[in-house]
Design a protein around this motif. Structure first.
Motif, PDB file in Angstrom:
ATOM      1  N   ARG A  27       4.414   6.827   4.219  1.00 15.46           N
ATOM      2  CA  ARG A  27       3.279   7.199   3.364  1.00 15.46           C
ATOM      3  C   ARG A  27       3.860   7.674   2.032  1.00 15.46           C
ATOM      4  O   ARG A  27       4.773   8.495   2.016  1.00 15.46           O
ATOM      5  CB  ARG A  27       2.490   8.318   4.030  1.00 15.46           C
ATOM      6  N   ALA A  28       3.334   7.135   0.925  1.00 15.53           N
ATOM      7  CA  ALA A  28       3.778   7.566  -0.402  1.00 15.53           C
ATOM      8  C   ALA A  28       2.799   7.042  -1.452  1.00 15.53           C
ATOM      9  O   ALA A  28       2.251   5.940  -1.306  1.00 15.53           O
ATOM     10  CB  ALA A  28       5.183   7.046  -0.709  1.00 15.53           C
ATOM     11  N   GLY A  29       2.591   7.837  -2.490  1.00 13.89           N
ATOM     12  CA  GLY A  29       1.787   7.398  -3.618  1.00 13.89           C
ATOM     13  C   GLY A  29       0.387   6.934  -3.270  1.00 13.89           C
ATOM     14  O   GLY A  29      -0.161   6.068  -3.929  1.00 13.89           O
ATOM     15  N   GLY A  30      -0.177   7.468  -2.216  1.00 14.07           N
ATOM     16  CA  GLY A  30      -1.520   7.075  -1.809  1.00 14.07           C
ATOM     17  C   GLY A  30      -1.560   5.845  -0.916  1.00 14.07           C
ATOM     18  O   GLY A  30      -2.620   5.442  -0.462  1.00 14.07           O
ATOM     19  N   ALA A  31      -0.404   5.237  -0.662  1.00 15.48           N
ATOM     20  CA  ALA A  31      -0.326   4.071   0.230  1.00 15.48           C
ATOM     21  C   ALA A  31       0.215   4.512   1.591  1.00 15.48           C
ATOM     22  O   ALA A  31       0.918   5.524   1.697  1.00 15.48           O
ATOM     23  CB  ALA A  31       0.576   2.996  -0.360  1.00 15.48           C
ATOM     24  N   ARG A  32      -0.142   3.752   2.615  1.00 16.44           N
ATOM     25  CA  ARG A  32       0.317   4.050   3.979  1.00 16.44           C
ATOM     26  C   ARG A  32       0.738   2.742   4.634  1.00 16.44           C
ATOM     27  O   ARG A  32       0.034   1.738   4.551  1.00 16.44           O
ATOM     28  CB  ARG A  32      -0.822   4.703   4.756  1.00 16.44           C
ATOM     29  N   PRO A  52      -8.245  -1.184   0.067  1.00 17.49           N
ATOM     30  CA  PRO A  52      -7.702  -2.514   0.354  1.00 17.49           C
ATOM     31  C   PRO A  52      -6.525  -2.411   1.324  1.00 17.49           C
ATOM     32  O   PRO A  52      -5.874  -1.370   1.419  1.00 17.49           O
ATOM     33  CB  PRO A  52      -7.262  -3.037  -1.013  1.00 17.49           C
ATOM     34  N   GLU A  53      -6.280  -3.518   2.017  1.00 16.18           N
ATOM     35  CA  GLU A  53      -5.217  -3.549   3.019  1.00 16.18           C
ATOM     36  C   GLU A  53      -4.511  -4.903   2.988  1.00 16.18           C
ATOM     37  O   GLU A  53      -5.157  -5.945   2.989  1.00 16.18           O
ATOM     38  CB  GLU A  53      -5.822  -3.305   4.400  1.00 16.18           C
ATOM     39  N   THR A  80      -2.677 -11.626   5.101  1.00 17.65           N
ATOM     40  CA  THR A  80      -3.985 -11.590   4.462  1.00 17.65           C
ATOM     41  C   THR A  80      -4.094 -10.332   3.628  1.00 17.65           C
ATOM     42  O   THR A  80      -3.477  -9.308   3.944  1.00 17.65           O
ATOM     43  CB  THR A  80      -5.133 -11.664   5.498  1.00 17.65           C
ATOM     44  N   PHE A  81      -4.862 -10.432   2.560  1.00 18.79           N
ATOM     45  CA  PHE A  81      -5.197  -9.272   1.742  1.00 18.79           C
ATOM     46  C   PHE A  81      -6.678  -9.024   1.949  1.00 18.79           C
ATOM     47  O   PHE A  81      -7.516  -9.875   1.645  1.00 18.79           O
ATOM     48  CB  PHE A  81      -4.887  -9.512   0.265  1.00 18.79           C
ATOM     49  N   LEU A  82      -7.006  -7.884   2.502  1.00 17.38           N
ATOM     50  CA  LEU A  82      -8.386  -7.522   2.802  1.00 17.38           C
ATOM     51  C   LEU A  82      -8.878  -6.555   1.730  1.00 17.38           C
ATOM     52  O   LEU A  82      -8.381  -5.426   1.641  1.00 17.38           O
ATOM     53  CB  LEU A  82      -8.476  -6.857   4.175  1.00 17.38           C
ATOM     54  N   PRO A  83      -9.827  -6.968   0.906  1.00 19.37           N
ATOM     55  CA  PRO A  83     -10.353  -6.048  -0.108  1.00 19.37           C
ATOM     56  C   PRO A  83     -11.049  -4.867   0.553  1.00 19.37           C
ATOM     57  O   PRO A  83     -11.438  -4.934   1.723  1.00 19.37           O
ATOM     58  CB  PRO A  83     -11.361  -6.892  -0.884  1.00 19.37           C
ATOM     59  N   ALA A  84     -11.231  -3.814  -0.191  1.00 14.25           N
ATOM     60  CA  ALA A  84     -11.986  -2.662   0.316  1.00 14.25           C
ATOM     61  C   ALA A  84     -13.360  -3.136   0.785  1.00 14.25           C
ATOM     62  O   ALA A  84     -13.952  -4.037   0.192  1.00 14.25           O
ATOM     63  CB  ALA A  84     -12.142  -1.620  -0.786  1.00 14.25           C
ATOM     64  N   TRP A 101       1.843  -6.453  13.971  1.00 16.24           N
ATOM     65  CA  TRP A 101       1.354  -6.525  12.598  1.00 16.24           C
ATOM     66  C   TRP A 101       2.041  -5.446  11.770  1.00 16.24           C
ATOM     67  O   TRP A 101       2.353  -4.377  12.267  1.00 16.24           O
ATOM     68  CB  TRP A 101      -0.129  -6.224  12.544  1.00 16.24           C
ATOM     69  N   LEU A 102       2.190  -5.721  10.483  1.00  9.35           N
ATOM     70  CA  LEU A 102       2.594  -4.713   9.517  1.00  9.35           C
ATOM     71  C   LEU A 102       1.457  -4.597   8.528  1.00  9.35           C
ATOM     72  O   LEU A 102       1.088  -5.582   7.875  1.00  9.35           O
ATOM     73  CB  LEU A 102       3.883  -5.114   8.794  1.00  9.35           C
ATOM     74  N   ALA A 103       0.849  -3.431   8.445  1.00 10.63           N
ATOM     75  CA  ALA A 103      -0.298  -3.213   7.572  1.00 10.63           C
ATOM     76  C   ALA A 103       0.079  -2.225   6.478  1.00 10.63           C
ATOM     77  O   ALA A 103       0.687  -1.189   6.751  1.00 10.63           O
ATOM     78  CB  ALA A 103      -1.491  -2.683   8.358  1.00 10.63           C
ATOM     79  N   VAL A 104      -0.277  -2.561   5.258  1.00  8.48           N
ATOM     80  CA  VAL A 104      -0.076  -1.666   4.122  1.00  8.48           C
ATOM     81  C   VAL A 104      -1.457  -1.306   3.592  1.00  8.48           C
ATOM     82  O   VAL A 104      -2.172  -2.168   3.067  1.00  8.48           O
ATOM     83  CB  VAL A 104       0.781  -2.311   3.015  1.00  8.48           C
ATOM     84  N   HIS A 105      -1.846  -0.047   3.778  1.00 12.83           N
ATOM     85  CA  HIS A 105      -3.127   0.468   3.289  1.00 12.83           C
ATOM     86  C   HIS A 105      -2.895   0.992   1.881  1.00 12.83           C
ATOM     87  O   HIS A 105      -2.100   1.910   1.685  1.00 12.83           O
ATOM     88  CB  HIS A 105      -3.630   1.588   4.206  1.00 12.83           C
ATOM     89  N   LEU A 106      -3.577   0.391   0.924  1.00 12.76           N
ATOM     90  CA  LEU A 106      -3.378   0.736  -0.481  1.00 12.76           C
ATOM     91  C   LEU A 106      -4.390   1.786  -0.932  1.00 12.76           C
ATOM     92  O   LEU A 106      -5.453   1.928  -0.309  1.00 12.76           O
ATOM     93  CB  LEU A 106      -3.487  -0.527  -1.335  1.00 12.76           C
ATOM     94  N   PRO A 107      -4.090   2.504  -1.996  1.00 12.42           N
ATOM     95  CA  PRO A 107      -5.034   3.515  -2.473  1.00 12.42           C
ATOM     96  C   PRO A 107      -6.374   2.873  -2.858  1.00 12.42           C
ATOM     97  O   PRO A 107      -6.406   1.761  -3.395  1.00 12.42           O
ATOM     98  CB  PRO A 107      -4.352   4.117  -3.705  1.00 12.42           C
ATOM     99  N   ALA A 108      -7.449   3.571  -2.591  1.00 18.66           N
ATOM    100  CA  ALA A 108      -8.781   3.095  -3.004  1.00 18.66           C
ATOM    101  C   ALA A 108      -8.862   3.161  -4.529  1.00 18.66           C
ATOM    102  O   ALA A 108      -8.288   4.042  -5.162  1.00 18.66           O
ATOM    103  CB  ALA A 108      -9.854   3.966  -2.387  1.00 18.66           C
ATOM    104  N   SER A 109      -9.550   2.206  -5.088  1.00 22.18           N
ATOM    105  CA  SER A 109      -9.695   2.167  -6.551  1.00 22.18           C
ATOM    106  C   SER A 109     -10.728   3.147  -7.033  1.00 22.18           C
ATOM    107  O   SER A 109     -11.690   3.439  -6.408  1.00 22.18           O
ATOM    108  CB  SER A 109     -10.099   0.777  -7.014  1.00 22.18           C
TER     109      SER A 109
END
Length: 109
Positions: A27-32, A52-53, A80-84, A101-109
């Motif tokens: 976890r860093a910079g709002g991403a997980r 987004p993920e 795949t890139f899954l939008p919010a 699976w490897l999932a990267v949860h990105l910060p919400a816009s």
């Protein structure tokens, strides 16, 4: 000084048939970053996240379903890139073994 961490996606909880297990790796910079393991899933829970993920299928195979009824079969190296707010779920994963699976949860816009 912060030291680097190491690990293997092959390490972690193995889910029982019909379930998934989740393990946060970083976890860093709002991403997980998360390891997800599925085993013989058929029609799992719907997910609709506020962020987004990015998802990479590492091992096994699976089928995703989306709210519009469309599906996508995935094999190792597919991503795949899954939008919010993209409503999705796993409707099938390989019954012969674990699907990783490897999932990267990105910060919400």
């Amino acid at each position: 000084m912060t030291l680097p961490r190491f690990g293997s996606l092959l390490e972690g909880a193995s889910p029982s048939a019909g379930t998934e297990s989740f393990m946060e790796l970083a976890r860093a910079g709002g991403a997980r970053v998360e390891r997800i393991a599925s085993h013989a899933v058929t029609y799992g829970d719907w997910y609709e996240q506020a962020w987004p993920e990015f998802v990479l299928l590492v091992a096994g195979s699976a089928t995703l379903e989306f709210a519009d009824g469309s599906t996508r079969n995935l094999k190792p190296s597919d991503w795949t890139f899954l939008p919010a707010h993209c409503r999705h779920r796993v409707i099938w994963s390989d019954p012969a073994g674990e699907t990783l699976w490897l999932a990267v949860h990105l910060p919400a816009s």
